[in-house]
Design a protein around this motif. Structure first.
Motif, PDB file in Angstrom:
ATOM      1  N   VAL A  54      72.556  14.128 -53.024  1.00 37.83           N
ATOM      2  CA  VAL A  54      72.248  15.125 -54.165  1.00 37.83           C
ATOM      3  C   VAL A  54      71.397  16.263 -53.821  1.00 37.83           C
ATOM      4  O   VAL A  54      70.130  15.875 -53.071  1.00 37.83           O
ATOM      5  N   GLY A  55      71.377  17.611 -54.051  1.00 35.67           N
ATOM      6  CA  GLY A  55      70.452  18.483 -54.038  1.00 35.67           C
ATOM      7  C   GLY A  55      70.114  18.946 -52.496  1.00 35.67           C
ATOM      8  O   GLY A  55      70.962  19.088 -51.967  1.00 35.67           O
ATOM      9  N   VAL A  56      69.030  19.009 -52.272  1.00 40.80           N
ATOM     10  CA  VAL A  56      68.373  19.414 -50.950  1.00 40.80           C
ATOM     11  C   VAL A  56      69.052  18.294 -49.654  1.00 40.80           C
ATOM     12  O   VAL A  56      69.355  18.862 -48.731  1.00 40.80           O
ATOM     13  N   ASP A  57      69.262  17.250 -50.099  1.00 43.85           N
ATOM     14  CA  ASP A  57      69.911  16.288 -48.974  1.00 43.85           C
ATOM     15  C   ASP A  57      71.151  16.569 -48.850  1.00 43.85           C
ATOM     16  O   ASP A  57      71.763  16.354 -47.889  1.00 43.85           O
ATOM     17  N   PHE A  58      71.890  16.937 -49.946  1.00 42.59           N
ATOM     18  CA  PHE A  58      73.341  17.460 -49.926  1.00 42.59           C
ATOM     19  C   PHE A  58      73.583  18.665 -48.848  1.00 42.59           C
ATOM     20  O   PHE A  58      74.399  18.992 -48.159  1.00 42.59           O
ATOM     21  N   LEU A  59      72.568  19.568 -49.110  1.00 44.64           N
ATOM     22  CA  LEU A  59      72.615  20.824 -48.319  1.00 44.64           C
ATOM     23  C   LEU A  59      72.220  20.547 -46.870  1.00 44.64           C
ATOM     24  O   LEU A  59      72.886  21.163 -46.059  1.00 44.64           O
ATOM     25  N   LYS A  60      71.495  19.605 -46.775  1.00 42.81           N
ATOM     26  CA  LYS A  60      71.068  19.258 -45.314  1.00 42.81           C
ATOM     27  C   LYS A  60      72.555  18.561 -44.673  1.00 42.81           C
ATOM     28  O   LYS A  60      72.818  18.850 -43.543  1.00 42.81           O
ATOM     29  N   ALA A  61      72.863  17.513 -45.452  1.00 44.60           N
ATOM     30  CA  ALA A  61      74.270  17.151 -44.856  1.00 44.60           C
ATOM     31  C   ALA A  61      75.288  18.175 -44.571  1.00 44.60           C
ATOM     32  O   ALA A  61      76.064  18.058 -43.405  1.00 44.60           O
ATOM     33  N   SER A  62      75.404  19.120 -45.407  1.00 40.49           N
ATOM     34  CA  SER A  62      76.155  20.288 -45.327  1.00 40.49           C
ATOM     35  C   SER A  62      76.073  21.044 -44.111  1.00 40.49           C
ATOM     36  O   SER A  62      76.990  21.409 -43.196  1.00 40.49           O
TER      37      SER A  62
END
Length: 272
Positions: A54-62
């Motif tokens: 979720v959030g920044v972690d999701f952006l990193k995964a993306s």
């Protein structure tokens, strides 16, 4: 989080819900084509694998999924001490939004919000970072309130003032006119504005589709259907992000209209 609350791309469901009268008559090859250009299977696999991020972690995964590399210039210009409005050109419609959210979200410990199309609220991992913008339909009456709450909050805001991603006019790829909201509200809430330039472009095919749609005067933004495809075409690439010096909110005085100031900031962005 339960699997049944996970947003997955389902072209069949979208067509059934949005065009129930026409759905039985839509040829299957058209549905298959739509599934292919939005990369339904591939993106759903990623969304399922990233459901706990979720959030920044999701952006990193993306960014990892897209194999996106970033060169950041002017990071020393990122200010601290209060809340800021970050404005950027919008050349891609995919990696640019993800990358800016990741960079600023990491620097400001997750205290960032995008003002974005409300469709992105469907993405579980992105939703906590979004202030949904929809001037039509059910949310239209909530639009002014949500903008006010966003600027009044203690979050830094990320805004693409053009609304749409860049288009090609007379051979030049640039944003369309920037809206004035970020100027008016940044002055009202004493937020300095930080200009950011994102270097990138979509395919010639995308710009041609967008220009044909405009020429024909089509209300529906068909080019938007191809943004997922453009995002996948832009995999494995390196993008340069240039952060400019903060512009004090007091700069936006009565010597120009808010719309003129918005255009002035746009020119600053393209000069970075």
């Amino acid at each position: 989080m339960n699997d049944d609350t996970l947003f997955l791309i389902d072209i069949d469901k979208v067509l059934r819900d949005k065009a129930p009268k026409y759905y039985p008559y839509i040829p299957r090859f058209v549905v298959s084509y739509l599934k292919r250009i939005v990369h339904q299977e591939e993106l759903n696999l990623f969304l399922a694998e990233s459901k706990d991020k979720v959030g920044v972690d999701f952006l990193k995964a993306s960014l990892d999924f897209l194999d996106t590399k970033l060169i950041i210039k002017g990071k020393e210009h990122l200010p601290t001490g209060k809340t800021y409005t970050f404005v950027s050109n919008h050349p891609l419609g995919g990696q640019d939004g993800v990358a800016l959210g990741y960079i600023l979200g990491t620097f400001y410990q997750g205290k960032v919000k995008y003002m974005v199309n409300d469709l992105l609220m469907n993405l579980h991992g992105l939703a906590p970072l979004c202030i949904p913008i929809n001037k039509t339909g059910k949310q239209a009456k909530d639009f002014p309130r949500m903008v006010e709450e966003g600027f009044a909050s203690d979050n830094h805001l990320i805004i693409f003032p053009a609304g749409l991603n860049s288009r090609r006019k007379k051979g030049v790829i640039r944003d369309l006119a920037w809206k004035k909201t970020f100027v008016v509200k940044s002055v009202q809430y004493h937020r300095d504005v930080v200009p950011i330039h994102f270097d990138g472009r979509n395919s010639n095919f995308f710009y041609n589709v967008a220009n044909v749609c405009q020429f024909l005067g089509l209300k529906f933004n068909i080019a938007m259907l191809y943004l997922a495809d453009e995002m996948m075409k832009n995999r494995h690439k390196t993008f340069t992000i240039t952060i400019g010096q903060p512009i004090p909110w007091q700069t936006f005085d009565k010597s120009r209209t808010p719309l003129e100031w918005a255009d002035h900031v746009k020119e600053i962005v393209y000069s970075l």
